[in-house]
Motif scaffolding. Sequence first.
Motif, short mmCIF file in Angstrom:
data_model
loop_
_atom_site.label_atom_id
_atom_site.label_comp_id
_atom_site.label_asym_id
_atom_site.label_seq_id
_atom_site.Cartn_x
_atom_site.Cartn_y
_atom_site.Cartn_z
N MET A 1 0.67 -0.79 -0.02
CA MET A 1 0.15 -0.29 0.31
C MET A 1 1.27 1.32 -0.29
SD MET A 1 -2.36 -1.06 2.96
CE MET A 1 -2.79 -2.50 4.02
N LEU A 2 1.10 1.50 -1.08
CA LEU A 2 2.45 2.72 -0.56
C LEU A 2 2.13 3.81 -1.69
CD1 LEU A 2 4.80 0.36 -1.05
CD2 LEU A 2 5.02 1.48 0.59
N SER A 3 1.58 4.71 -1.56
CA SER A 3 1.35 6.27 -2.60
C SER A 3 1.75 7.07 -1.30
CB SER A 3 -0.55 6.30 -2.52
OG SER A 3 -0.89 6.70 -1.33
N GLY A 4 2.71 8.12 -2.37
CA GLY A 4 3.67 9.25 -1.61
C GLY A 4 2.75 10.21 -1.39
N VAL A 5 2.85 11.09 -0.37
CA VAL A 5 2.53 12.29 0.09
C VAL A 5 3.81 12.91 1.17
CG1 VAL A 5 0.48 13.25 1.96
CG2 VAL A 5 -0.16 11.18 0.64
N ALA B 1 4.35 15.11 10.97
CA ALA B 1 5.03 16.12 11.91
C ALA B 1 5.98 15.82 11.97
CB ALA B 1 4.16 15.29 13.38
N THR B 2 7.16 14.84 11.63
CA THR B 2 8.81 14.57 11.46
C THR B 2 8.99 15.17 10.26
OG1 THR B 2 8.18 12.72 10.88
CG2 THR B 2 8.13 12.70 13.16
N ASP B 3 8.81 15.85 9.24
CA ASP B 3 8.28 16.17 8.30
C ASP B 3 9.45 14.65 7.09
OD1 ASP B 3 9.52 17.86 6.31
OD2 ASP B 3 11.73 18.89 6.98
N GLY B 4 8.54 13.92 7.25
CA GLY B 4 9.18 12.62 6.56
C GLY B 4 7.87 12.59 5.06
N GLY B 5 7.41 11.78 4.91
CA GLY B 5 6.44 11.19 3.86
C GLY B 5 5.59 9.86 4.79
N ALA B 6 4.44 9.31 3.38
CA ALA B 6 3.50 8.22 3.55
C ALA B 6 3.19 7.47 1.88
CB ALA B 6 2.69 8.42 4.54
N PHE B 7 4.10 5.98 2.36
CA PHE B 7 2.99 6.05 0.16
C PHE B 7 1.78 4.53 0.86
CE2 PHE B 7 7.65 7.22 1.15
CZ PHE B 7 7.67 7.70 -0.07
N ASN B 8 1.90 4.48 -0.54
CA ASN B 8 0.69 2.98 0.28
C ASN B 8 1.59 1.28 0.29
OD1 ASN B 8 -1.47 1.61 -0.23
ND2 ASN B 8 -2.58 2.92 -1.68
N ILE B 9 1.10 1.47 1.18
CA ILE B 9 2.56 -0.37 0.36
C ILE B 9 1.50 -1.43 -0.21
CG2 ILE B 9 0.36 -1.11 2.26
CD1 ILE B 9 3.45 -2.73 3.46
N ASN B 10 0.18 -0.84 -0.48
CA ASN B 10 -0.56 -2.00 -1.42
C ASN B 10 0.26 -1.52 -3.26
OD1 ASN B 10 -2.56 -3.06 0.37
ND2 ASN B 10 -3.68 -1.52 0.49
N ASP B 11 0.53 -0.51 -3.08
CA ASP B 11 1.32 -0.09 -4.23
C ASP B 11 2.41 -0.48 -4.57
OD1 ASP B 11 -0.81 1.54 -4.68
OD2 ASP B 11 0.53 3.80 -4.04
N ASN C 1 -3.43 2.55 2.75
CA ASN C 1 -4.18 3.74 2.85
C ASN C 1 -5.37 3.95 1.77
OD1 ASN C 1 -4.96 6.89 2.86
ND2 ASN C 1 -4.37 7.26 0.85
N ASP C 2 -5.75 2.13 2.10
CA ASP C 2 -7.09 1.57 0.48
C ASP C 2 -8.60 1.08 1.49
OD1 ASP C 2 -5.24 2.38 -1.17
OD2 ASP C 2 -4.21 0.79 -1.56
N TYR D 1 2.30 -4.05 -2.92
CA TYR D 1 2.44 -4.96 -3.01
C TYR D 1 2.35 -5.43 -4.82
CZ TYR D 1 2.29 -6.17 1.98
OH TYR D 1 3.23 -5.89 3.53
N GLU D 2 1.64 -4.97 -5.17
CA GLU D 2 0.85 -4.59 -6.74
C GLU D 2 2.02 -4.26 -7.82
OE1 GLU D 2 -2.34 -2.22 -6.59
OE2 GLU D 2 -3.45 -3.97 -5.44
N GLY D 3 3.19 -3.99 -7.89
CA GLY D 3 4.19 -3.75 -8.61
C GLY D 3 3.60 -2.45 -8.86
N GLN D 4 3.65 -1.37 -8.43
CA GLN D 4 2.67 0.01 -8.88
C GLN D 4 4.21 1.37 -8.33
OE1 GLN D 4 -1.08 0.95 -8.32
NE2 GLN D 4 -1.75 -0.51 -9.33
N LEU D 5 5.40 0.29 -7.53
CA LEU D 5 5.82 1.15 -6.44
C LEU D 5 6.99 0.91 -5.97
CD1 LEU D 5 6.41 4.29 -4.79
CD2 LEU D 5 5.35 2.94 -3.35
N SER D 6 8.04 1.10 -6.52
CA SER D 6 9.52 0.51 -6.34
C SER D 6 9.77 0.98 -4.70
CB SER D 6 10.31 1.58 -7.80
OG SER D 6 11.87 0.46 -6.87
N LEU D 7 9.84 -0.59 -4.11
CA LEU D 7 10.95 0.24 -2.37
C LEU D 7 11.43 0.79 -2.89
CD1 LEU D 7 9.44 -0.45 -0.42
CD2 LEU D 7 10.48 -2.78 0.92
#
Length: 352
Positions: free
Chosen positions: A1-5, A315-325, A286-287, A327-333
């Motif tokens: 599930m990993l989409s960027g914010v 809050a920590t000046d970092g980032g969030a990614f949808n981990i499902n992306d 995030n799904d 798993y589905e090969g839409q996002l390179s870890l």
Amino acid sequence: MLSGVFSAGLVLAACGDSGDGTATAGVTATTPTSESMTGVTTVEPGPTSSNSDSESDGTSEGTGSQSGTTTGAVSTSGPEPTTGPTTTGTTTLTTTTSPFTTGEDTDTGWWETTTSGDMCKPNIDIVFVMDVSTSMSAILQKLAQEILVVDQAIANLDVDTQPNYGLVVFVDDATLINNGTPYADAASLQADFIQWSNFTQSNSQTDGNGSNGDWPENTIDGLYLAAFGFQWRPVESTLRMIIHTTDDTFGDKGAVQSGEVVQHSYDETVLGLQEREIRVFSFVDNDKTGGPGNNQDVSMGFFTPYQGKTPIPQATDGGAFNINDVYEGQLSLSAAINQSVEDSLCSQYIPM
């Protein structure tokens, strides 16, 4: 599930299956028997709102070669902090689709660049805070496959030293691996990713005792333990990052999960991360596919506010990614991690 914010740096969410304070409440955790995994009993003072970083506190921070027993997480007896450091900057959130959403076969040579500028850090410390409940085997396998790619990409950046890596694992309890000392190399970290991937099939707590019978997991104590147990190098010269993975939500301080009591609150954990200038990049759901029925919204605290409070990655000046992306090969870890490193290396730390 990993989409960027993303924020001025980036922004972040949790998983499940089936500074100095006045009072201490330690997190006790031991690992399964393994030559590469050692448990730790943590009894380190927690942060207060007046503590800026704790570089001189003489506890868990030090050089990459430091060894010995690491002290860890505690809770405070006073009122819970509700806000982090005050900043004057503003943060604009956008959704990032490139280069992350181009699939696993994408040419990732985009990180081969030279960083420069007065704000750039000569050291990079990365601690992986991993949910190792039964649903998390696949992400640990992917990290094992791609960690050497991450390490090589960091080597291609213009930094003075080799990166330091650490590991914290959690289910309803939390364990700091190697007493908080950095791994000798990325290959050693890779071996532990494989070990913990196999461990997920046990449906056990990280200390090897007790089973996991509920779906919230203990992200909060895992992050706190990383912040105060790992031997981070000095903040003035080090990019400090946590890579956090989970597909579930979490319990707050005092919650009892499969017989384990959550030791720290959302507020004190966020404050501790901010005071030590640690950026959290979370790979989370995030799904609305979390929980026992795979139909629960578990984005609170990662992609969306938690009880009206800023999500941990933001809050920590970092980032969030949808981990499902992932798993589905839409996002390179590896690409997401390496881009996060490069974007943060020469950026001012601006928590919210």
